[in-house]
Design a protein around this motif. Structure first.
Motif, mmCIF file in Angstrom:
data_model
loop_
_atom_site.group_PDB
_atom_site.id
_atom_site.type_symbol
_atom_site.label_atom_id
_atom_site.label_comp_id
_atom_site.label_asym_id
_atom_site.label_seq_id
_atom_site.Cartn_x
_atom_site.Cartn_y
_atom_site.Cartn_z
ATOM 1 N N ILE A 102 0.843 -1.206 0.000
ATOM 2 C CA ILE A 102 0.000 0.000 0.000
ATOM 3 C C ILE A 102 0.873 1.249 0.000
ATOM 4 C CG2 ILE A 102 -1.573 1.384 1.429
ATOM 5 C CD1 ILE A 102 -2.923 -1.270 2.259
ATOM 6 N N VAL A 103 1.883 1.275 0.885
ATOM 7 C CA VAL A 103 2.760 2.451 0.976
ATOM 8 C C VAL A 103 3.571 2.616 -0.307
ATOM 9 C CG1 VAL A 103 4.723 3.453 2.203
ATOM 10 C CG2 VAL A 103 2.847 2.416 3.494
ATOM 11 N N ALA A 104 4.060 1.501 -0.869
ATOM 12 C CA ALA A 104 4.818 1.570 -2.125
ATOM 13 C C ALA A 104 3.936 2.101 -3.252
ATOM 14 C CB ALA A 104 5.355 0.185 -2.483
ATOM 15 N N PHE A 105 2.702 1.641 -3.315
ATOM 16 C CA PHE A 105 1.758 2.112 -4.341
ATOM 17 C C PHE A 105 1.472 3.601 -4.154
ATOM 18 C CE2 PHE A 105 -2.487 2.963 -5.981
ATOM 19 C CZ PHE A 105 -2.474 2.330 -7.222
ATOM 20 N N ARG A 106 1.309 4.007 -2.894
ATOM 21 C CA ARG A 106 1.038 5.413 -2.565
ATOM 22 C C ARG A 106 2.218 6.297 -2.963
ATOM 23 N NH1 ARG A 106 0.042 5.856 3.594
ATOM 24 N NH2 ARG A 106 2.287 6.234 3.717
ATOM 25 N N ASN A 107 3.426 5.828 -2.686
ATOM 26 C CA ASN A 107 4.617 6.604 -3.033
ATOM 27 C C ASN A 107 4.780 6.742 -4.542
ATOM 28 O OD1 ASN A 107 5.214 6.878 -0.333
ATOM 29 N ND2 ASN A 107 6.657 5.160 -0.283
ATOM 30 N N GLU A 108 4.370 5.715 -5.270
ATOM 31 C CA GLU A 108 4.551 5.705 -6.720
ATOM 32 C C GLU A 108 3.432 6.441 -7.461
ATOM 33 O OE1 GLU A 108 4.955 2.422 -10.337
ATOM 34 O OE2 GLU A 108 5.438 1.834 -8.271
ATOM 35 N N GLY B 240 0.912 8.477 -5.877
ATOM 36 C CA GLY B 240 0.278 9.593 -5.184
ATOM 37 C C GLY B 240 -0.835 9.104 -4.276
ATOM 38 N N PRO B 241 -1.525 10.018 -3.592
ATOM 39 C CA PRO B 241 -2.545 9.625 -2.614
ATOM 40 C C PRO B 241 -3.726 8.893 -3.252
ATOM 41 C CG PRO B 241 -2.633 11.986 -3.041
ATOM 42 C CD PRO B 241 -1.402 11.491 -3.707
ATOM 43 N N PHE B 242 -4.362 8.041 -2.440
ATOM 44 C CA PHE B 242 -5.576 7.351 -2.888
ATOM 45 C C PHE B 242 -6.708 8.374 -2.971
ATOM 46 C CE2 PHE B 242 -2.976 3.990 -1.164
ATOM 47 C CZ PHE B 242 -3.232 2.908 -1.986
ATOM 48 N N LEU B 243 -7.424 8.359 -4.081
ATOM 49 C CA LEU B 243 -8.499 9.333 -4.293
ATOM 50 C C LEU B 243 -9.858 8.784 -3.879
ATOM 51 C CD1 LEU B 243 -7.358 10.664 -7.795
ATOM 52 C CD2 LEU B 243 -6.815 11.575 -5.519
ATOM 53 N N ASP B 244 -10.006 7.459 -3.936
ATOM 54 C CA ASP B 244 -11.246 6.830 -3.480
ATOM 55 C C ASP B 244 -10.946 5.392 -3.076
ATOM 56 O OD1 ASP B 244 -11.214 5.199 -5.838
ATOM 57 O OD2 ASP B 244 -12.179 6.825 -6.942
ATOM 58 N N ARG B 245 -11.926 4.742 -2.452
ATOM 59 C CA ARG B 245 -11.710 3.384 -1.958
ATOM 60 C C ARG B 245 -11.552 2.377 -3.098
ATOM 61 N NH1 ARG B 245 -15.758 3.374 3.365
ATOM 62 N NH2 ARG B 245 -14.115 3.753 4.907
ATOM 63 N N LYS B 246 -12.143 2.635 -4.241
ATOM 64 C CA LYS B 246 -12.000 1.719 -5.379
ATOM 65 C C LYS B 246 -10.536 1.596 -5.793
ATOM 66 C CE LYS B 246 -16.587 2.656 -7.328
ATOM 67 N NZ LYS B 246 -17.308 3.267 -8.473
ATOM 68 N N MET B 247 -9.796 2.673 -5.609
ATOM 69 C CA MET B 247 -8.394 2.704 -6.016
ATOM 70 C C MET B 247 -7.555 1.705 -5.201
ATOM 71 S SD MET B 247 -6.188 6.210 -6.348
ATOM 72 C CE MET B 247 -4.491 6.247 -6.924
ATOM 73 N N LYS C 152 -6.333 -1.559 -6.660
ATOM 74 C CA LYS C 152 -5.211 -1.581 -7.595
ATOM 75 C C LYS C 152 -3.878 -1.925 -6.928
ATOM 76 C CE LYS C 152 -7.348 1.870 -10.660
ATOM 77 N NZ LYS C 152 -7.193 3.199 -11.288
ATOM 78 N N VAL C 153 -3.868 -1.964 -5.598
ATOM 79 C CA VAL C 153 -2.633 -2.302 -4.880
ATOM 80 C C VAL C 153 -2.250 -3.746 -5.214
ATOM 81 C CG1 VAL C 153 -1.602 -2.663 -2.602
ATOM 82 C CG2 VAL C 153 -3.093 -0.686 -3.005
ATOM 83 N N PRO C 154 -0.999 -3.991 -5.618
ATOM 84 C CA PRO C 154 -0.576 -5.349 -5.956
ATOM 85 C C PRO C 154 -0.839 -6.347 -4.834
ATOM 86 C CG PRO C 154 1.098 -3.770 -6.618
ATOM 87 C CD PRO C 154 0.077 -3.000 -5.831
ATOM 88 N N ARG C 155 -1.381 -7.502 -5.202
ATOM 89 C CA ARG C 155 -1.636 -8.631 -4.300
ATOM 90 C C ARG C 155 -2.748 -8.355 -3.287
ATOM 91 N NH1 ARG C 155 2.009 -12.578 -5.036
ATOM 92 N NH2 ARG C 155 3.968 -12.064 -6.067
ATOM 93 N N LEU C 156 -3.434 -7.232 -3.389
ATOM 94 C CA LEU C 156 -4.549 -6.966 -2.486
ATOM 95 C C LEU C 156 -5.827 -7.473 -3.165
ATOM 96 C CD1 LEU C 156 -4.970 -3.809 -0.299
ATOM 97 C CD2 LEU C 156 -6.961 -4.993 -1.220
#
Length: 707
Positions: free
Chosen positions: A506-512, A514-521, A524-528
């Motif tokens: 989650i943190v790696a995805f956020r760093n790459e 930017g911030p999550f804009l909605d819960r659907k996003m 898209k986190v790998p392996r989630l």
């Protein structure tokens, strides 16, 4: 034995609720998720009740696993009868199982085993039958190369009888019951150790005697610690003659030449086999109970600490006080980011107090500081006194913050990953400042055993302790909720269904991205995957999202219900949120379905009335007595402000602003009987105490809660 009936017996919960909860657990649902979002299925069971189901389910599975192992072992000996198999299958605890299995256990070489090899088992059976008047003559028929005379034959037979008596379940249970009722815990000091300095804290237990069943958990653990450190010896005592006479009444059928041999065998079995085994079992059970009690107290304290009052998103200047090495100062942004650090030397031996005052004042101006956090360790009171002399241009509140565990964090991998270019002193100061802003978010980074809110945490079962503390942290994190765009990896890892690896993703995805804009996003986190999303999404908050429900505890699976409510009211969802008048007029029955019932709908309304409400109180400024700097300043009868910093079953400890915490014994909490210390005080509670006694050599302070 069936799982559901076993769980119902131990939890006292309805079998239907148990069955549905077990079904959800088997689907890898987490306790916080089940308790919050599956109330219709569980019958509104809370986290404690679901946790009990988890605990006893594991216990049941352990018993069933042991049964299979025992059945297999006995079957391999060609000794498994239908009756024995039935007994094993009906057993519902491990003690009963082990008693049944005892005669079939592979034993090392024993006296009874040697006697059997020498052909003496028939003689033992004859003696136990108790109908031979001339047993000495009978014994003479069992002489051989190994058995030279009648005395040796009778002795061997007695060894076999002793083993039989040891394996008789009724006798074992009789002794167990007597031990539970009457066992005395006896301690004796080791004379060569009693004068050692380390031994003095245990001197109350140098020669101690107490009924074990009346020994409170904290005292029992203290006694065991004294024994483990080599200062005392511990043993169990009971009225041996009484218990032997009771067993004799049970097993003796006549009075003839066999009787003395049975009595000798019984005494041998009792002294050599039964009492050592069952007294050790008693101590083991007492230790488990004491562990459970200590863990329960620790868990209660940890929960209160984690849910301690946060200051919130404020710009904080944090100080880790010190004398010779100076005070480490850091400036943090409202989001906890490190913006500046340096060291000041206001105290001895440098005594640069004027320079330090100017520096703190200028830093507060430059970084628009709103609050100052001062660690409560060495030089804390002196630093607090210095800071309160400063005249700030803008209002700045000053807080004294617990340092417990800060040094553990500062040397940890988490801290090194967060601040790779800074040393441990800077990291420690950052931790002090952040735990003022949000205790929960910062304390989850520290091993709970190092936070300092328990007793004997290193003496209890470590696996059981860790499981309990992890459960507490998980419960606290999910009850508050987590801002997914600012949360650290340790904090995210405790979110329902997430765990350490997904937290990193989650943190790696956020760093790459930017911030999550909605819960659907989040999907898209790998392996989630779908299950992790279902379990965790409602505990993850997204501030200022397009859909306001994304910053609430409403689960996305219920968004449709809220949309229908808003549509029926002919207003947008944003106007429905916080609109108590409109929400209270909604007829919930209208929105009930096969999967969404009144419990869920009531939760939704409560959440919409106060979306994203933080259940924690806000931090309050607290000031210690400025005239008390050390234990030498205390006097009997003084009234002092203090903060509860630890709770035990025998009372609570209070920080009164000096190095040593004072104890309010349970008897001094109230004029009436106190059953539960937590009913009278809570962790971090601010209160007024009266000094009853001060023992300077032993550094002990006795306090009383002042009404």
């Amino acid at each position: 034995m069936k799982l559901y009936s076993y769980l119902a017996k131990h939890t006292k919960l309805p079998e239907k609720s148990i069955a549905n909860t077990v079904e959800l657990l088997n689907q890898d649902c987490t306790v916080p998720f089940i308790a919050r979002y599956r109330k219709e299925k569980t019958g509104k069971l809370d986290e404690v009740q679901i946790g009990a189901i988890v605990q006893f389910k594991a216990q049941f599975e352990a018993i069933e696993k042991r049964k299979l192992a025992i059945l297999k072992a006995i079957e391999e000996q060609d000794a498994l009868t239908d009756e024995l198999k039935s007994k094993i299958q009906q057993a519902d605890d491990l003690v009963t199982l082990e008693d049944i299995y005892l005669p079939f256990k592979k034993k090392r070489k024993t006296k009874a085993g040697t006697a059997r090899k020498n052909g003496l088992e028939p003689l033992a059976k004859i003696i136990m039958a108790q109908n031979h008047a001339e047993i000495d003559y009978t014994a003479s028929q069992y002489l051989n190369e190994q058995i030279q005379n009648e005395d040796e034959a009778l002795e061997g037979a007695r060894h076999i009888i002793a083993e039989w008596l040891n394996e008789r379940i009724s006798i074992r249970n009789q002794i167990r019951n007597q031990l539970e009722r009457s066992a005395m815990l006896i301690t004796k000091v080791i004379s060569t150790k009693k004068d050692e300095e380390k031994a003095q804290k245990f001197r109350d237990y140098f020669d101690w005697s107490e009924a074990l069943k009346r020994c409170p958990s904290h005292r029992f653990l203290a006694i065991l610690r004294a024994e483990n450190e080599g200062f005392i010896r511990v043993k169990i005592e009971i009225d041996d003659d009484y218990i032997l006479s009771k067993i004799e009444d049970r097993i003796l059928k006549s009075d003839n030449s066999c009787t003395p041999h049975i009595k000798i065998a019984l005494q041998d079995a009792y002294k050599r086999l039964l009492f050592p085994s069952l007294s050790n079992e008693l101590l083991k059970n007492a230790k488990e109970k004491a562990d459970d009690e200590a863990i329960k107290v620790f868990s209660k304290n940890l929960k209160q600490l984690l849910l301690g009052a946060p200051l919130g998103e404020k710009r904080i200047l944090a100080i880790d006080p010190g004398f010779r090495t100076g005070c480490k100062v850091v400036c943090l942004s409202a989001q906890g980011a490190l913006e500046h650090n340096e060291t000041i030397y206001p105290h001895a031996p440098q005594n640069k107090s004027i320079e330090a005052i100017k520096k703190i004042s200028s830093l507060c101006d430059a970084y628009k500081i709103e609050a100052i956090a001062i660690g409560n360790g060495t030089a804390s009171r002196e630093t607090e006194h210095l800071v309160k002399r400063i005249h700030f241009k803008n209002p700045v509140e000053v807080y004294v913050v617990s340092e417990a565990g800060a040094s553990i964090y500062s040397a940890s991998k988490i801290a090194r990953d967060e601040f790779p270019n800074y040393d441990v002193t800077v990291r420690g100061s950052v931790s002090i400042g952040r735990r003022l802003a949000d205790p929960l978010a910062e304390l989850v980074k520290i091993d709970a055993k190092s936070i300092g809110v328990g007793q004997y945490q290193h003496d209890v079962d470590q696996t059981k302790l860790q499981t309990s503390l992890d459960s507490v942290v998980e419960s606290c994190v999910n009850s508050v909720g987590v801002n997914i765009n600012t949360a650290s990896i340790p904090l995210l890892s405790y979110v329902s269904g997430i765990g350490p690896k997904l937290a990193e993703n989650i943190v790696a995805f956020r760093n790459e991205n930017g911030p999550f804009l909605d819960r659907k996003m989040i999907k898209k986190v790998p392996r989630l995957g779908g299950k992790a999303f279902e379990q965790g999404v409602a505990f993850l908050r997204i501030k200022e999202a397009k859909n306001p429900l994304d910053d609430s505890a409403v689960h996305p699976e219920s968004y449709g219900v809220v949309q229908k409510m808003a549509k029926d009211k002919k207003i947008p969802i944003s106007d429905l949120i916080g609109n108590k008048t409109e929400l209270q007029q909604i007829d919930l029955q209208k929105y009930c379905t096969d999967t969404v019932g009144l419990p869920t709908l009531k939760d939704i309304i409560d959440e919409l009335e106060k979306p994203g409400l933080d259940r924690r109180e806000k931090a309050k400024v607290f000031t210690f007595d400025q005239n008390v700097r050390s234990i030498n300043d205390l006097r009997e009868g003084q009234l002092l402000p203090g903060i509860v910093n630890n709770i035990t079953n025998f009372g609570c400890f209070v920080d009164i602003g000096i190095k040593e915490s004072g104890l309010i014994h349970v008897s001094n909490l109230s004029d009436s009987f106190v059953k539960d210390v937590n009913a009278h005080v809570s962790l971090n509670q601010q209160l007024i105490v009266k000094v009853l006694a001060v023992d300077i050599p032993r550094k002990r302070i006795q306090l009383k809660l002042h009404k």
